[in-house]
Design an enzyme around this catalytic site. Structure first.
Site, short mmCIF file in Angstrom:
data_model
loop_
_atom_site.label_atom_id
_atom_site.label_comp_id
_atom_site.label_asym_id
_atom_site.label_seq_id
_atom_site.Cartn_x
_atom_site.Cartn_y
_atom_site.Cartn_z
N GLY A 243 48.21 41.94 43.67
CA GLY A 243 48.45 41.52 45.05
C GLY A 243 48.55 40.01 45.14
O GLY A 243 49.53 39.47 45.61
N ILE A 469 42.85 45.69 43.55
CA ILE A 469 44.20 45.18 43.30
C ILE A 469 44.38 44.80 41.83
O ILE A 469 45.20 43.97 41.48
CB ILE A 469 44.53 44.00 44.23
CG1 ILE A 469 43.50 42.87 44.07
CG2 ILE A 469 44.55 44.47 45.68
CD1 ILE A 469 43.86 41.61 44.88
N GLY A 470 43.58 45.47 41.00
CA GLY A 470 43.64 45.18 39.57
C GLY A 470 42.46 44.34 39.14
O GLY A 470 42.31 43.97 37.98
N THR A 471 41.59 44.06 40.10
CA THR A 471 40.48 43.15 39.87
C THR A 471 39.28 43.84 39.22
O THR A 471 38.43 43.16 38.64
CB THR A 471 40.04 42.57 41.21
OG1 THR A 471 40.03 43.65 42.18
CG2 THR A 471 41.01 41.53 41.71
N PRO A 633 30.87 41.18 32.86
CA PRO A 633 31.45 40.07 32.11
C PRO A 633 32.88 40.33 31.62
O PRO A 633 33.67 39.41 31.49
CB PRO A 633 30.49 39.91 30.93
CG PRO A 633 29.19 40.45 31.42
CD PRO A 633 29.55 41.58 32.35
N THR A 635 35.45 42.36 33.09
CA THR A 635 36.45 42.19 34.14
C THR A 635 36.39 40.77 34.70
O THR A 635 37.41 40.23 35.13
CB THR A 635 36.26 43.22 35.27
OG1 THR A 635 34.89 43.22 35.68
CG2 THR A 635 36.65 44.62 34.81
N GLN A 639 39.47 38.08 35.08
CA GLN A 639 39.84 37.34 36.28
C GLN A 639 40.10 35.87 35.96
O GLN A 639 41.05 35.28 36.47
CB GLN A 639 38.72 37.44 37.33
CG GLN A 639 38.69 38.77 38.06
CD GLN A 639 39.96 39.01 38.85
OE1 GLN A 639 40.34 38.21 39.69
NE2 GLN A 639 40.65 40.09 38.55
N GLY A 705 37.89 35.74 41.73
CA GLY A 705 39.33 35.98 41.74
C GLY A 705 40.16 34.70 41.75
O GLY A 705 41.25 34.66 41.19
N GLU A 706 39.67 33.67 42.41
CA GLU A 706 40.49 32.46 42.57
C GLU A 706 40.05 31.30 41.66
O GLU A 706 40.86 30.49 41.24
CB GLU A 706 40.48 31.94 44.02
CG GLU A 706 39.90 32.86 45.06
CD GLU A 706 40.89 33.65 45.89
OE1 GLU A 706 42.00 33.17 46.16
OE2 GLU A 706 40.55 34.78 46.30
#
Lengths: 739, 328
Positions: A243, A469-471, A633, A635, A639, A705-706
């Site tokens: 996304g 969203i794949g996270t 750790p 996933t 990210q 995520g960011e």
């Protein structure tokens, strides 16, 4: 009460991984209800003006075509009393497809053919003839239109000025002034936007499969347009192929699919083409100006940061770009300004680390320029000006292990080997440069709800209408639930992506673990209490006299201090009530308001630049992150790897090339819109530093995520300077700029 | 995409005959890696496709004069990894492997590689004028986005470039294209195969209507000792060349006995000037010589704004490629 199950904090393979790699995880466009018909959308080829004629005769003559929708025959019901807003809509008037003959941007959807097959619809779409009246000049270049910049009450105020930045700047001897420009970027998740809409005429209900980052967003949008109760719109989105923010707002294929499904009373599928993936929200082009000064010891004496972001002519999209400059470093004189420039483009949309990656790109490049000017190591300059509290709000941080990020990254990377003099590190034709930057992202928490059902078969299902969203949402939530209740991970299922599930925020802002994870933890604590209460009734001989605080929930068993235990299944099967169900609504703790909650990072990169040909490679990146407790750790590292990769793209490749004559994006495909490929992404070391945080949320976890992206582009730009002595202030840094 | 029909042909004769007899708008199709894209974008709108994959052009074989014949439908991947190609024509192998992606090279054929069309943004966008796509409509790139466009041999009608890597190496190696058509078979030297745009940018090649590529012949001399294919581009894989250089040298001591340099990404066809090469035979192979050579090879280069940088880049790339070839 103790929980000994160590499930969070342990690298865990995705619970949905097998489904994804075997192709059995159904994505939106893979749903094929009976009698399905297909829509193909036609987009405008001008950016401003009106449609004078739209001739659909030839398209309608094609065998298999059911209907062609244009502004001339779109149902009145979607024009009168229709509300096109969505939860993430910025101030203004949301775009209304097929509303009238007006063209607001190039690529605007202006018609849709519906046919029995996708191929027929696509063929017929090419037969539609459109004539336009182009009114006036198209305005799409931010740099050329800074004189149109505005600010008004719809825009959030940047932090108030403190001290007197202008005066301090003037009085300082060591100072820099620099401006940075970055182009539009397009999200381009692997999965294109798609909707499969079904209308139940008898019940007057929609069932919609949609690619979206939060089903509530699509549900609210459709309910508003068709004037319906939300409960009559069910939206499903169980698997989302990326996304990056593009799915925070519903995209136009949703409107077209739902409208056609209702009018034709047939299930309609609409899938965007890759080219159409460049025809809606994007990261806005941005122009930033900085003035920074220090005293001779490297102590910042002033920060002035002004940013111009683009928006559309119909909505005022804003990002947090300048606030970071007031937050990051201890400085008494700060002045921040932010303005919007309206252009003939679609409204920009949040894109991974929106505002943060932009503002910190500028700030961290400017800090590097200042370090060079002051003759101070760039890392040292950051440490000299380290902020112990939030400089904008005057609050303490809930936790801030940024110093540990700096030292761990420096150690791993070998920062001490950096040669300060540009062009002084060379091997053959390769100039080698080191660069660094700080990263920061807000650790947010939203309200969220969750529900847990524990069945007599011993299986726990926890649900919330969030997204993955794949996270890794499926995995992380199952981990939190399994650990809290005391079950093996295989006995837990997490359900999401269904608007009938408990309300949850949209998946964005790196807040899903913090918000939904907190709700999941809370609902599982509640479940634990209910299991215990049930046990007191079913097994009074064990629990009548005991306290829940003394009980252990582990490995599917409830045990008390003396070691006697009974399995959850035994408790549930002891009487006819069998399963246990519970729900919660969670929200951020009030205490949180007394603190500033942020995730921090330090990015260090090595670049190689060909001295003659200008080609840049990024062989090595170290990113050290302070993100609170790391739930998974594995996933989590993914990210950060993804974020760094995005940073590489932002720094040296990504650019939506707009031909400003017609406001048309010319590289709207993945061959010409360059983003990193495998060969671009070499060694990336991710370090999570220890960070305890008891304020941020009950999990102590911040979002990830960011943050991996923030700072990366600046670190690369700074490394390019260190390698070549050339300060490129316009992204992406392509080789032509270095020749 | 247009509605179209497709015929699988079993012989070259049948293919040529079908192509000739039909009054429709025909195209041959092999790998389809470019044509299908262009059809989806409605840039190419054939009514009929002639599938040539069944024809017996799928072998790599030795020629009586010790050269090598590449069948037209051999894939780019099979060519690049072929033992003879790797051994005797490493320049060609390197050029092919620097192009596209693994998946595309597995599908794309050698004949099709010659027939690739330009990546000019405006050619691909039917909403904009383009003389190559629609003769007489104008060239949008002249005053538009022209960062990837030509600096050599362009015309006011078209400043597009040929996107192939393989063809750049073929040009340096003096390959010959074998074709067959209505009036029989003929051989076209590679340098005469592609055209400069002139007044007819809609014509990429000198093929006659209906003519079919059957093979590409490589002469014996493969420059397997001193060669380089240098591809300068915006990312290290899956990107078209801004400038590419196929360089080949034959050296005696430090004396140039033969020199071949062909450029990609700078013109409507691989850019090679044999007459310039002749002037450098028997000169000393030094950086200065190579710089002088580069000046002559790109003499008259003209930028159109965004692509001005290519002039300097081409020069530096030529010198770098020749030095690398020399050092091998």
């Amino acid at each position: 009460m103790k929980v000994l199950n160590n499930i969070t904090g342990v690298a865990t393979t995705r619970v949905d991984g097998r489904k994804k790699v075997t192709g059995t995880a159904p994505y939106t466009a893979e749903f094929n209800p009976a009698n399905l018909v297909h829509g193909y959308i036609v987009n405008s080829t001008i950016s401003t003006g009106t449609i004078t004629k739209i001739d659909t005769t030839k398209a309608l003559d094609v065998a298999g075509v059911r209907e062609v929708f244009t502004h001339e025959n779109a149902p009145l019901s979607v024009k009168i009393n229709a509300d096109y807003s969505d939860p993430m809509a910025p101030p203004g008037s949301p775009f209304r497809p097929l509303y009238n003959d007006q063209i607001l941007y190039n690529g605007q959807p202006i018609a849709m053919v519906v046919a029995d097959t996708f191929e027929t619809a696509r063929y017929a779409a090419g037969l539609i003839e459109v004539a336009y009246n182009t009114s006036g000049k198209s305005t799409t270049n931010i740099k050329d239109n800074l004189d149109r910049a505005f600010t008004d009450d719809d825009l959030p105020d940047p932090p108030k000025p403190r001290g007197n930045a202008k005066k301090a700047y003037q009085e300082s001897e060591i100072k820099i002034e620099a401006a940075y420009l970055q182009p539009r970027e397009y999200h381009n998740p692997m999965e294109p936007f798609a909707t499969v809409a079904q209308w139940d005429a008898d019940e007057e209900r929609f069932l919609i499969y949609d690619k979206i980052q939060g089903v509530a967003s699509s549900q609210g949008y459709i309910a508003g347009i068709f004037n319906m109760e939300k409960e009559k719109v069910r939206v499903l989105s169980e698997f989302v192929g990326g996304g990056f923010g593009s799915g925070l707002r519903p995209q136009y294929q949703l409107f077209f699919a739902a409208m056609a499904a209702k009018v034709l009373n047939l299930p309609v599928k609409v899938v965007m083409t890759r080219k159409q993936m460049f025809s809606f929200g994007h990261r806005p082009a941005c122009f930033q100006e900085f003035k920074l000064s220090t005293d001779k010891n490297g102590k910042l004496t002033s920060i002035q940061h002004k940013a111009y972001g683009e928006t559309s002519q119909f909505e005022k999209y804003t990002e947090t770009i300048v606030d970071w400059s007031g937050l990051m470093y201890a400085c008494e004189n700060v002045e921040l300004n932010y303005k919007l420039v309206p252009l003939d483009v679609y409204t920009p949309n949040d894109m991974r680390a929106p505002g943060g990656t932009t503002g910190m790109y500028g700030l961290e490049c400017a800090m590097d320029e200042l370090a060079v000017k002051a003759g101070i190591d760039p890392l040292e300059l950051r440490l000299i000006n380290y902020a112990e509290k939030d400089q904008n709000e005057g609050k303490p941080f809930s936790s801030k292990e940024l110093k540990a990020c700096y030292s761990r990254a420096a150690e791993k990377f070998g920062w001490k080997n950096r040669k300060a003099e540009p062009r002084s590190h060379k091997e053959g034709h390769t100039l080698i440069g080191y660069g660094m930057a700080t990263g920061v992202w807000e650790a947010l928490q939203q309200k969220a709800s969750a529900k847990a059902i524990f069945t007599a078969e011993g299986h726990l299902t926890v649900s919330a209408a969030t997204a993955d969203i794949g996270t890794g949402t499926y995995t992380v939530m199952a981990q939190i639930a399994a650990e809290t209740v005391g079950l093996p991970l295989e006995h837990v299922t997490f359900k999401l992506g269904d608007s009938t599930l408990p309300k949850s925020p949209i998946e964005g802002g790196s807040w899903t673990v913090s918000s939904v994870g907190s709700a999941v933890k809370m609902v599982c604590v509640s479940l634990r209490e209910k299991i215990y209460a049930r046990a007191q009734e079913t097994h009074p001989e064990l629990f009548a006299e005991s306290m829940i605080e003394d009980a252990r929930f582990e490995k599917g068993e409830l045990s008390i201090r003396d070691g006697r235990a009974v399995s959850f299944m035994e408790i549930l099967n002891a009487d006819e009530r069998k399963s246990i169900e519970t729900s919660v609504n969670s929200e951020p703790a009030e205490n949180r308001d007394n603190y500033s909650c942020y995730t921090h990072s330090c990015v260090m990169v090595e670049v190689h630049v060909d001295e003659d040909l200008g080609m840049i490679r990024v062989p090595r990146v170290v990113n050290a992150i302070a993100g609170g407790k790391i739930i998974n750790p594995k996933t989590a590292e993914s990210q950060i790897l993804g974020g760094v990769t995005w940073g590489i793209g932002m720094a040296i490749e990504e650019e939506g090339m707009m031909d400003d004559r017609e406001g048309r994006i010319m590289n709207a495909n993945l061959a010409e819109y360059h983003m990193p490929i495998n060969a671009d992404v070499q060694e990336i070391d991710v370090i999570f530093v220890e960070e305890k945080d008891e304020i941020v949320n009950p999990l102590g976890a911040k979002g990830l995520g960011e943050i991996g992206m923030v700072g990366t582009a600046a670190a690369i730009a700074n490394a390019v300077y260190n390698a070549t002595g050339k300060r490129i202030r316009e992204l992406p840094i392509t080789l032509d700029k270095l020749l | 995409m247009n509605n179209f029909s497709l015929t699988q042909v079993d012989s070259a004769e049948e293919a040529v005959k079908t192509a000739r007899l039909s009054t429709e708008n025909n195209r041959y199709i092999a790998g389809g890696t470019n044509l299908i894209d262009l059809m989806k974008y409605r840039v190419e709108n054939p009514d009929h496709l002639l599938d040539i994959n069944r024809l017996n052009f799928s072998e790599i074989s030795s020629l009586p004069d010790n050269g090598l014949r590449l069948g037209a439908t051999v894939t780019n991947a099979d060519t690049a990894y072929h033992q003879e190609v790797q051994k005797n024509y490493p320049l060609l192998a390197k050029a092919i492997l620097s192009g596209a992606s693994t998946q595309l090279r597995n599908m794309a054929t050698d004949g099709g590689n010659l027939m690739q069309r330009t990546r000019c943004y405006y050619f691909y966008d039917t909403a904009t004028p383009c003389n190559k796509r629609e003769p007489g409509s104008g060239c949008s790139a002249l005053e538009g986005f022209n960062r990837i466009h030509a600096i050599l041999g362009a015309s006011e009608k078209c400043i597009a470039t040929h996107p192939s890597d393989m063809c750049v190496a073929l040009a340096a190696l003096d390959a010959t294209v074998q074709v067959t058509g209505e009036s029989g078979s003929r051989s076209i030297p590679i340098l005469e195969f592609h055209r400069l745009p002139g007044d007819h940018p809609e014509k990429d090649t000198n093929l006659e209507p209906g003519e079919l590529i059957t093979a590409i012949d490589l002469p014996e001399k493969g420059f397997s000792q001193h060669f380089e294919y240098l591809k300068v581009r915006d990312r290290p894989s899956y990107a078209f060349a801004l400038v590419s250089v196929a360089a080949a040298l034959e050296i005696d001591g430090s004396t140039i006995k033969d020199i071949r340099v062909s450029l990609g990404g700078v013109a409507h066809k691989p850019w090679r000037l044999p007459e310039v090469e002749q002037q450098f035979i028997d000169q000393q192979a030094t950086p200065q010589t190579f710089e002088a050579f580069a000046e002559k090879l790109i003499a008259g280069a003209k930028g159109y704004g965004d692509n001005d940088f290519k002039i300097k880049l081409a020069k530096k790339s030529i010198v770098r490629a020749l030095l690398t070839a020399l050092e091998k």
